[in-house]
Design an enzyme around this catalytic site. Sequence first.
Site, PDB file in Angstrom:
ATOM      1  N   PRO A  17       0.850  -1.300  -0.060  1.00 45.62           N
ATOM      2  CG  PRO A  17       0.171  -0.881   2.169  1.00 45.62           C
ATOM      3  CD  PRO A  17       0.953  -1.986   1.240  1.00 45.62           C
ATOM      4  CG  MET A  18       3.681   2.277  -1.517  1.00 47.95           C
ATOM      5  SD  MET A  18       5.164   2.416  -2.423  1.00 47.95           S
ATOM      6  CE  MET A  18       4.383   1.179  -3.716  1.00 47.95           C
ATOM      7  CB  ALA A  19      -0.203   7.552   0.180  1.00 48.74           C
ATOM      8  CD  GLN A  71      -2.776   0.181   4.777  1.00 49.36           C
ATOM      9  OE1 GLN A  71      -2.427   1.223   4.314  1.00 49.36           O
ATOM     10  NE2 GLN A  71      -1.705  -0.449   5.314  1.00 49.36           N
ATOM     11  CB  CYS A 102       0.577   5.556   8.590  1.00 47.29           C
ATOM     12  SG  CYS A 102       0.936   7.177   7.621  1.00 47.29           S
ATOM     13  CE  LYS A 141       3.092  -2.092   4.749  1.00 47.83           C
ATOM     14  NZ  LYS A 141       3.304  -0.451   5.212  1.00 47.83           N
ATOM     15  CG  ASN A 202       7.167  -3.683   3.715  1.00 44.13           C
ATOM     16  OD1 ASN A 202       6.751  -2.750   4.286  1.00 44.13           O
ATOM     17  ND2 ASN A 202       7.402  -3.524   2.238  1.00 44.13           N
ATOM     18  N   GLY A 203      10.175  -4.314   3.456  1.00 50.46           N
ATOM     19  CA  GLY A 203      11.559  -3.375   3.845  1.00 50.46           C
ATOM     20  C   GLY A 203      12.668  -3.696   2.892  1.00 50.46           C
ATOM     21  CG  ASP A 204      15.694  -1.488   3.547  1.00 51.82           C
ATOM     22  OD1 ASP A 204      14.722  -0.518   3.395  1.00 51.82           O
ATOM     23  OD2 ASP A 204      16.344  -1.656   4.511  1.00 51.82           O
TER      24      ASP A 204
HETATM   25  C1  LIG Z   1       5.335   7.104  -0.969  1.00 54.61           C
HETATM   26  C2  LIG Z   1       4.985   6.135   0.039  1.00 54.61           C
HETATM   27  C3  LIG Z   1       3.615   5.935   0.493  1.00 54.61           C
HETATM   28  C4  LIG Z   1       3.325   5.210   1.349  1.00 54.61           C
HETATM   29  N1  LIG Z   1       2.177   4.889   1.742  1.00 54.61           N
HETATM   30  C5  LIG Z   1       1.737   3.673   2.401  1.00 54.61           C
HETATM   31  C6  LIG Z   1       0.101   3.507   2.915  1.00 54.61           C
HETATM   32  O1  LIG Z   1      -0.705   4.042   2.257  1.00 54.61           O
HETATM   33  N2  LIG Z   1       0.089   2.546   3.670  1.00 54.61           N
HETATM   34  C7  LIG Z   1       0.992   1.726   4.363  1.00 54.61           C
HETATM   35  O2  LIG Z   1       0.668   0.706   5.116  1.00 54.61           O
HETATM   36  N3  LIG Z   1       2.319   1.971   4.102  1.00 54.61           N
HETATM   37  C8  LIG Z   1       2.696   3.240   3.282  1.00 54.61           C
HETATM   38  N4  LIG Z   1       4.080   3.174   2.859  1.00 54.61           N
HETATM   39  C9  LIG Z   1       4.932   2.321   3.405  1.00 54.61           C
HETATM   40  C10 LIG Z   1       5.352   1.191   2.623  1.00 54.61           C
HETATM   41  O3  LIG Z   1       3.909   0.344   2.217  1.00 54.61           O
HETATM   42  C11 LIG Z   1       6.331   0.314   3.157  1.00 54.61           C
HETATM   43  O4  LIG Z   1       6.067  -0.580   4.444  1.00 54.61           O
HETATM   44  C12 LIG Z   1       7.696   1.046   3.273  1.00 54.61           C
HETATM   45  O5  LIG Z   1       7.973   1.788   1.946  1.00 54.61           O
HETATM   46  C13 LIG Z   1       8.979   0.023   3.373  1.00 54.61           C
HETATM   47  O6  LIG Z   1       8.871  -0.551   2.223  1.00 54.61           O
HETATM   48  P1  LIG Z   1      10.073  -0.553   0.920  1.00 54.61           P
HETATM   49  O7  LIG Z   1      11.411  -0.937   1.732  1.00 54.61           O
HETATM   50  O8  LIG Z   1       9.879  -1.716   0.108  1.00 54.61           O
HETATM   51  O9  LIG Z   1       9.876   0.465   0.290  1.00 54.61           O
HETATM   52  C14 LIG Z   1       4.159   4.284   1.966  1.00 54.61           C
HETATM   53  C15 LIG Z   1       5.455   4.308   1.578  1.00 54.61           C
HETATM   54  C16 LIG Z   1       6.045   5.256   0.699  1.00 54.61           C
HETATM   55  C17 LIG Z   1       7.308   5.317   0.014  1.00 54.61           C
END
Ligand SMILES: Cc1cc2nc3c(=O)[nH]c(=O)nc-3n(C[C@H](O)[C@H](O)[C@H](O)COP(=O)(O)O)c2cc1C
Length: 327
Positions: A17-19, A71, A102, A141, A202-204
């Site tokens: 999920p990513m805003a 979500q 968040c 999450k 999740n992460g990196d």
């Molecule tokens: C631009 C952006 C928007 C995000 N929006 C959400 C969101 O709406 N809900 C959520 O649970 N996490 C959100 N996250 C967190 C990601 O889902 C994820 O947990 C975090 O980026 C770590 O994963 P990564 O290392 O693969 O980026 C967001 C992250 C980014 C970068």
Amino acid sequence: MQFPYPVRHRVPLFLAPMAGVSEPPFRRLCRSFGADVVVSEFLSSEGLRRGVKSVHDGAYFTPQERPIGIQLYGADPAAMAEAAELVSYHYAPDFIDINFGCPVKKVVRRNGGSGCLKDLALVQQIIRAVKQAADRPVTVKIRSGWDESTRQPVEIALRCRDAGALAVTLHPRTRAQLYTGRAAWDEIAAVKAAVDIPVVGNGDIKTGEDAYRMWQQTGCDGVMIARGSFGNPWIFQQARDRLDGRAPRPMPGVAERFAVALQHARLQLEIQGDERRTAVEFRKHLGWYTRGLPQAAALRRRLHQIESMSEIERVFRDYLEPLQAVG
Ligand SMILES: Cc1cc2nc3c(=O)[nH]c(=O)nc-3n(C[C@H](O)[C@H](O)[C@H](O)COP(=O)(O)O)c2cc1C
């Protein structure tokens, strides 16, 4: 460990999920490149219950995106329950995911998102309320805690499971860390060892190889990718290749990258119907799709000014022509 919705692979890959990013066009694209499950950006429970149009728009999805989770976030169990009921009835996602991760100030100020991690009794109340209201699976999450002094991913995951969460995704950083430092993958392994529900790591994850390494190191049931998918839906194909024991497909050439970027932009236009708005909002994706290309700076300067689909096409054509003449 069985996921509470149908998945095609033993170790499913999730688009996070990513805003502002995991919107219908990108979710569809990532599904077509091998993401097994997608999740909407986080939606405010208050906004949903008050009928705010822009928040309801965020719950829209197309059938080809399934399985999909919507979500929700919020710190009031009653509002979360109401939002879950509304979403179940009007949009019927495969599952509802609760955001306890968040870190954004505006959200945690009202104890939403990772703010809830300061009060695990509240976390449990929210999960129970949402479960009762939503006639579908509820997942969570989480981050590893609010800060170092309250870092307790295993305890948080156990409390979520006890309250009825059917899967847990862990981004192993605290709220205080925001996105700094490294995600502590050993905490994913610890949670996996402690709970009897599916654990998504999740992460990196920046490459398909990283996804494979996370799975190997933690034994997680699924892998979720966020930033590594920016301008790179191919990461899902490459991760699947590695998880299936194959060498990962190479990254596509420039022409293919541009073609997919354009396909993504057109999908967005189809949904929004406002060409200038779509083009302006799409500039960030264009920056990501063109990262690392030769003379990327000049290319990106032009792309950061585009206001229509035809301008994107022209900039891409201008960039490709000399390359094709040489090739
Ligand atoms: C631009 C952006 C928007 C995000 N929006 C959400 C969101 O709406 N809900 C959520 O649970 N996490 C959100 N996250 C967190 C990601 O889902 C994820 O947990 C975090 O980026 C770590 O994963 P990564 O290392 O693969 O980026 C967001 C992250 C980014 C970068």
